[in-house]
Design a protein around this motif. Sequence first.
Motif, PDB file in Angstrom:
ATOM      1  N   ARG A  15       0.828  -1.212   0.000  1.00 53.75           N
ATOM      2  CA  ARG A  15       0.000   0.000   0.000  1.00 53.75           C
ATOM      3  C   ARG A  15       0.862   1.262   0.000  1.00 53.75           C
ATOM      4  NH1 ARG A  15      -5.072  -1.627   4.079  1.00 53.75           N
ATOM      5  NH2 ARG A  15      -6.188  -2.895   2.518  1.00 53.75           N
ATOM      6  N   CYS A  16       1.982   1.229   0.713  1.00 55.05           N
ATOM      7  CA  CYS A  16       2.911   2.360   0.650  1.00 55.05           C
ATOM      8  C   CYS A  16       3.403   2.560  -0.780  1.00 55.05           C
ATOM      9  CB  CYS A  16       4.091   2.131   1.591  1.00 55.05           C
ATOM     10  SG  CYS A  16       3.692   2.278   3.349  1.00 55.05           S
ATOM     11  N   ALA A  17       3.653   1.460  -1.478  1.00 50.17           N
ATOM     12  CA  ALA A  17       4.091   1.555  -2.873  1.00 50.17           C
ATOM     13  C   ALA A  17       2.999   2.148  -3.754  1.00 50.17           C
ATOM     14  CB  ALA A  17       4.518   0.177  -3.380  1.00 50.17           C
ATOM     15  N   GLU A  18       1.738   1.832  -3.459  1.00 48.93           N
ATOM     16  CA  GLU A  18       0.636   2.446  -4.210  1.00 48.93           C
ATOM     17  C   GLU A  18       0.615   3.961  -3.998  1.00 48.93           C
ATOM     18  OE1 GLU A  18      -3.362   0.622  -4.544  1.00 48.93           O
ATOM     19  OE2 GLU A  18      -2.581  -0.861  -3.122  1.00 48.93           O
ATOM     20  N   LEU A  19       0.823   4.393  -2.783  1.00 49.55           N
ATOM     21  CA  LEU A  19       0.858   5.832  -2.505  1.00 49.55           C
ATOM     22  C   LEU A  19       2.027   6.501  -3.215  1.00 49.55           C
ATOM     23  CD1 LEU A  19      -0.123   5.774   1.266  1.00 49.55           C
ATOM     24  CD2 LEU A  19      -1.353   7.006  -0.532  1.00 49.55           C
ATOM     25  N   ASP A  20       3.123   5.775  -3.390  1.00 50.79           N
ATOM     26  CA  ASP A  20       4.282   6.334  -4.100  1.00 50.79           C
ATOM     27  C   ASP A  20       3.924   6.820  -5.503  1.00 50.79           C
ATOM     28  OD1 ASP A  20       6.037   5.965  -2.051  1.00 50.79           O
ATOM     29  OD2 ASP A  20       7.105   4.279  -2.943  1.00 50.79           O
ATOM     30  N   ARG A  21       2.935   6.195  -6.095  1.00 51.58           N
ATOM     31  CA  ARG A  21       2.588   6.554  -7.479  1.00 51.58           C
ATOM     32  C   ARG A  21       1.815   7.862  -7.571  1.00 51.58           C
ATOM     33  NH1 ARG A  21       2.132   0.754  -7.852  1.00 51.58           N
ATOM     34  NH2 ARG A  21      -0.098   0.738  -7.415  1.00 51.58           N
ATOM     35  N   LEU A  22       1.387   8.385  -6.438  1.00 51.90           N
ATOM     36  CA  LEU A  22       0.623   9.634  -6.418  1.00 51.90           C
ATOM     37  C   LEU A  22       1.586  10.785  -6.156  1.00 51.90           C
ATOM     38  CD1 LEU A  22      -2.426   8.368  -4.336  1.00 51.90           C
ATOM     39  CD2 LEU A  22      -2.111   8.351  -6.821  1.00 51.90           C
ATOM     40  N   SER A  23       2.227  11.243  -7.215  1.00 52.18           N
ATOM     41  CA  SER A  23       3.284  12.238  -7.100  1.00 52.18           C
ATOM     42  C   SER A  23       3.147  13.285  -8.185  1.00 52.18           C
ATOM     43  CB  SER A  23       4.651  11.557  -7.212  1.00 52.18           C
ATOM     44  OG  SER A  23       5.693  12.508  -7.235  1.00 52.18           O
ATOM     45  N   ALA A  24       3.489  14.532  -7.850  1.00 50.43           N
ATOM     46  CA  ALA A  24       3.471  15.613  -8.837  1.00 50.43           C
ATOM     47  C   ALA A  24       4.657  15.531  -9.784  1.00 50.43           C
ATOM     48  CB  ALA A  24       3.469  16.969  -8.125  1.00 50.43           C
ATOM     49  N   ASP A  25       5.666  14.758  -9.415  1.00 48.78           N
ATOM     50  CA  ASP A  25       6.884  14.620 -10.213  1.00 48.78           C
ATOM     51  C   ASP A  25       7.015  13.160 -10.632  1.00 48.78           C
ATOM     52  OD1 ASP A  25       9.583  14.227 -11.038  1.00 48.78           O
ATOM     53  OD2 ASP A  25      10.229  15.981  -9.907  1.00 48.78           O
ATOM     54  N   PRO A  26       7.105  12.861 -11.923  1.00 53.09           N
ATOM     55  CA  PRO A  26       7.172  11.460 -12.348  1.00 53.09           C
ATOM     56  C   PRO A  26       8.465  10.757 -11.947  1.00 53.09           C
ATOM     57  CG  PRO A  26       7.511  12.922 -14.216  1.00 53.09           C
ATOM     58  CD  PRO A  26       7.108  13.785 -13.066  1.00 53.09           C
ATOM     59  N   ARG A  43      -8.405   9.754  -1.406  1.00 52.02           N
ATOM     60  CA  ARG A  43      -9.357   8.775  -1.961  1.00 52.02           C
ATOM     61  C   ARG A  43      -8.841   7.353  -1.771  1.00 52.02           C
ATOM     62  NH1 ARG A  43      -9.693  12.784  -6.031  1.00 52.02           N
ATOM     63  NH2 ARG A  43      -8.195  11.653  -7.344  1.00 52.02           N
ATOM     64  N   LEU A  44      -7.557   7.155  -1.999  1.00 56.01           N
ATOM     65  CA  LEU A  44      -6.989   5.821  -1.858  1.00 56.01           C
ATOM     66  C   LEU A  44      -7.066   5.362  -0.402  1.00 56.01           C
ATOM     67  CD1 LEU A  44      -5.550   3.516  -3.346  1.00 56.01           C
ATOM     68  CD2 LEU A  44      -3.373   4.692  -2.912  1.00 56.01           C
ATOM     69  N   ALA A  45      -6.672   6.245   0.516  1.00 56.66           N
ATOM     70  CA  ALA A  45      -6.731   5.899   1.939  1.00 56.66           C
ATOM     71  C   ALA A  45      -8.168   5.659   2.389  1.00 56.66           C
ATOM     72  CB  ALA A  45      -6.084   6.998   2.771  1.00 56.66           C
ATOM     73  N   ALA A  46      -9.104   6.456   1.878  1.00 56.31           N
ATOM     74  CA  ALA A  46     -10.510   6.274   2.241  1.00 56.31           C
ATOM     75  C   ALA A  46     -11.007   4.894   1.810  1.00 56.31           C
ATOM     76  CB  ALA A  46     -11.360   7.370   1.612  1.00 56.31           C
ATOM     77  N   GLY A  47     -10.561   4.445   0.649  1.00 52.02           N
ATOM     78  CA  GLY A  47     -10.955   3.109   0.189  1.00 52.02           C
ATOM     79  C   GLY A  47     -10.461   2.020   1.131  1.00 52.02           C
ATOM     80  N   GLY A  98       2.767   5.132   8.786  1.00 51.59           N
ATOM     81  CA  GLY A  98       1.932   5.244   9.974  1.00 51.59           C
ATOM     82  C   GLY A  98       0.454   5.239   9.660  1.00 51.59           C
ATOM     83  N   VAL A  99       0.064   5.893   8.559  1.00 47.20           N
ATOM     84  CA  VAL A  99      -1.342   5.890   8.157  1.00 47.20           C
ATOM     85  C   VAL A  99      -1.774   4.482   7.768  1.00 47.20           C
ATOM     86  CG1 VAL A  99      -3.043   6.781   6.528  1.00 47.20           C
ATOM     87  CG2 VAL A  99      -1.254   8.291   7.411  1.00 47.20           C
ATOM     88  N   VAL A 100      -0.973   3.827   6.939  1.00 43.52           N
ATOM     89  CA  VAL A 100      -1.340   2.495   6.451  1.00 43.52           C
ATOM     90  C   VAL A 100      -1.350   1.489   7.596  1.00 43.52           C
ATOM     91  CG1 VAL A 100      -0.684   0.664   4.863  1.00 43.52           C
ATOM     92  CG2 VAL A 100      -0.513   3.027   4.130  1.00 43.52           C
ATOM     93  N   MET A 101      -0.404   1.606   8.521  1.00 46.14           N
ATOM     94  CA  MET A 101      -0.424   0.722   9.688  1.00 46.14           C
ATOM     95  C   MET A 101      -1.655   0.958  10.544  1.00 46.14           C
ATOM     96  SD  MET A 101       3.568   0.562  10.953  1.00 46.14           S
ATOM     97  CE  MET A 101       3.109  -0.273  12.473  1.00 46.14           C
ATOM     98  N   ALA A 102      -2.073   2.208  10.686  1.00 45.86           N
ATOM     99  CA  ALA A 102      -3.277   2.511  11.464  1.00 45.86           C
ATOM    100  C   ALA A 102      -4.502   1.855  10.838  1.00 45.86           C
ATOM    101  CB  ALA A 102      -3.465   4.021  11.568  1.00 45.86           C
ATOM    102  N   VAL A 103      -4.610   1.936   9.514  1.00 43.91           N
ATOM    103  CA  VAL A 103      -5.727   1.285   8.821  1.00 43.91           C
ATOM    104  C   VAL A 103      -5.670  -0.224   9.052  1.00 43.91           C
ATOM    105  CG1 VAL A 103      -6.777   0.824   6.586  1.00 43.91           C
ATOM    106  CG2 VAL A 103      -5.886   3.106   7.086  1.00 43.91           C
TER     107      VAL A 103
END
Length: 416
Positions: A15-26, A43-47, A98-103
């Motif tokens: 899931r951390c790797a999924e968040l990595d893809r949400l970046s303003a810089d490619p 949105r991803l975290a809400a899901g 920390g967010v992903v672990m909390a979920v």
Amino acid sequence: MTTPLTTTAAEVLARCAELDRLSADPHHLARLHLTPEHAAANRLAAGWMQQAGLRTWTDAAGNQWGRREGTTPGQPALVLGSHLDTVPDAGSFDGMLGVVMAVAVAERLRGTELPFALEVVGFGDEEGARFGKALLGSQAVAGTWDTSWEDLRDADGVTLRQAFADFGLDPARVGDAARRPDELVGYLEAHIEQGPLLEAADRSLGYVTAIAGARRFRLTVTGEARHAGGTPWERRRDALVGASEAVVAIERLARASDTIATVGRLEVRPGAVNVIPGRADLTLDLRAATDEARDGMWAAMHAEITAICDRRGLGLEVVENHRAPAAACAGWLQQAVVDGIRATDDLGAAEPMGLWSRAGHDAMALAAVTDVGMLFLRCADGISHSPDEDVREVDVARGLDAFEAAVRAVAARWQP
């Protein structure tokens, strides 16, 4: 009675790797406050929160929340979380882990009755990378929002007020994000250590005793821009040389104390090879375990930098753009985290390791409204705020077990 563990360390890292893809810089991870990337991360975290059985919403400050009621609807909440924003050219785990672990812990506890509500939060701004003011998300929740911050501008000149509107939020309603003390049981945050002490001790986990008090400044040293060849030494008022002497003084004073000081940016104007610099702007990040130590060091630094500028015929302007008090973790939540670490059975006869956090965290803002506690995870070579940031799967696995056990320990201790 425990429920089957449904979220593994491997899934957390994925899931951390999924968040990595949400970046303003490619090419580099950069996810700043109130940007399209911030919205996508919410949105991803809400899901994931919804999969864990939580009711979700985005608050008036742009933070992403999920909640599951306790034994009785409307009970105060134990909040687990961290932040979803990053510094420019970031690593994959600061805040996000920390967010992903909390979920994941909320998902593991899905079938467990708790005597309080359980909430998970992904704060939208901890780093302050866009507007130069850290902890915007958590300070809104703590009720310490300052309306003057709405005039802050990013590198493109966009005000924080406008950014709220562009994000679909009403800046006049930021106060709606604030929580009351009676609504909260406490706040627990899991985070990578961002330092080398756990690794040096060969420990997966540690508990936090306190979070450093921090102040940040912009210092402007003003001299006179003149021809590099035609101006004799006695006529020079070189802003860069004065600023450089100030940087050396800052390091010398801090190294002789228990404080930490960093000049992270130095900009020179006009910046031509054949022009004596007429202006130098530098930043100062100053931290200490106590506010008294931090403030005493700033007084000493300010006096010495002023003397340097006076001696060189330079002007000095100082603007403080961030101040956060040192935050002690509540003893009972420290004990819950200690109990959680012990439950991982990786310590042998050793006691859990306590550390004061040199880095700032959302927990220090939440301490203004509720008790806080923190779990630290070992990170490779203590590196953070860098693409080289890394954690081991075994440490995340132990962290998940410890975090879940800490929540159970809070449930066993808490009295409404």
